[in-house]
Write a protein that holds these residues in place. Structure first.
Motif, PDB file in Angstrom:
ATOM      1  N   CYS A   1      43.220  26.233  25.050  1.00 38.05           N
ATOM      2  CA  CYS A   1      43.950  25.849  26.440  1.00 38.05           C
ATOM      3  C   CYS A   1      43.979  24.327  26.413  1.00 38.05           C
ATOM      4  O   CYS A   1      42.754  23.780  26.236  1.00 38.05           O
TER       5      CYS A   1
ATOM      6  N   CYS B   1      41.269  23.045  29.735  1.00 32.19           N
ATOM      7  CA  CYS B   1      39.943  22.568  29.728  1.00 32.19           C
ATOM      8  C   CYS B   1      39.339  22.692  28.343  1.00 32.19           C
ATOM      9  O   CYS B   1      38.263  22.085  28.328  1.00 32.19           O
TER      10      CYS B   1
ATOM     11  N   CYS C   1      45.231  30.402  31.122  1.00 32.66           N
ATOM     12  CA  CYS C   1      43.838  30.501  30.615  1.00 32.66           C
ATOM     13  C   CYS C   1      42.888  31.328  31.564  1.00 32.66           C
ATOM     14  O   CYS C   1      42.738  31.087  32.707  1.00 32.66           O
TER      15      CYS C   1
ATOM     16  N   CYS D   1      39.838  28.614  32.901  1.00 30.57           N
ATOM     17  CA  CYS D   1      40.220  27.645  33.995  1.00 30.57           C
ATOM     18  C   CYS D   1      41.282  27.925  34.879  1.00 30.57           C
ATOM     19  O   CYS D   1      41.429  27.387  35.999  1.00 30.57           O
TER      20      CYS D   1
ATOM     21  N   VAL E   1      44.626  27.541  34.258  1.00 32.23           N
ATOM     22  CA  VAL E   1      45.947  26.876  34.174  1.00 32.23           C
ATOM     23  C   VAL E   1      46.835  27.896  33.585  1.00 32.23           C
ATOM     24  O   VAL E   1      46.577  28.823  32.662  1.00 32.23           O
TER      25      VAL E   1
HETATM   26 ZN   LIG Z   1      41.505  26.531  30.330  1.00 28.58          ZN
END
Ligand SMILES: [Zn+2]
Length: 83
Positions: free
Chosen positions: A7, A10, A62, A65, A67
């Motif tokens: 990712c 993060c 992801c 997190c 995103v």
């Molecule tokens: Zn992430």
């Protein structure tokens, strides 16, 4: 061939992802109501002013997190930060 993901947001998650297949539907709408007046089944049917979808075929989310981004950014991050 599989590609490792990391990712880019993060920067820790390499294992949990949601893969989002993009399934574009090309339509022509009534300008006043927004209702669909034509739904195109292939790019060949599009009128000359209608640009076919040219975005990513899939997006990656992801699952740590949240995103969302293009797959390439997740692959590149993994390649630049090998295990
Ligand atoms: Zn992430």
């Amino acid at each position: 061939m599989a590609n490792a993901y990391l990712c880019p947001n993060c920067k820790t998650n390499r294992t949990r992802f949601n893969i989002i297949d993009q399934v574009p539907q090309s339509v022509k709408l009534d300008p006043a109501t927004g209702s669909v007046v034509n739904q195109y089944n292939s790019n060949e049917e599009l009128d000359p002013f209608h640009i076919p979808y040219n975005g990513a075929s899939k997006l990656i989310q992801c699952a740590a997190c949240g995103v969302v981004g293009e797959e390439e950014t997740f692959i590149k991050r993994a390649q630049n930060n090998p295990l």
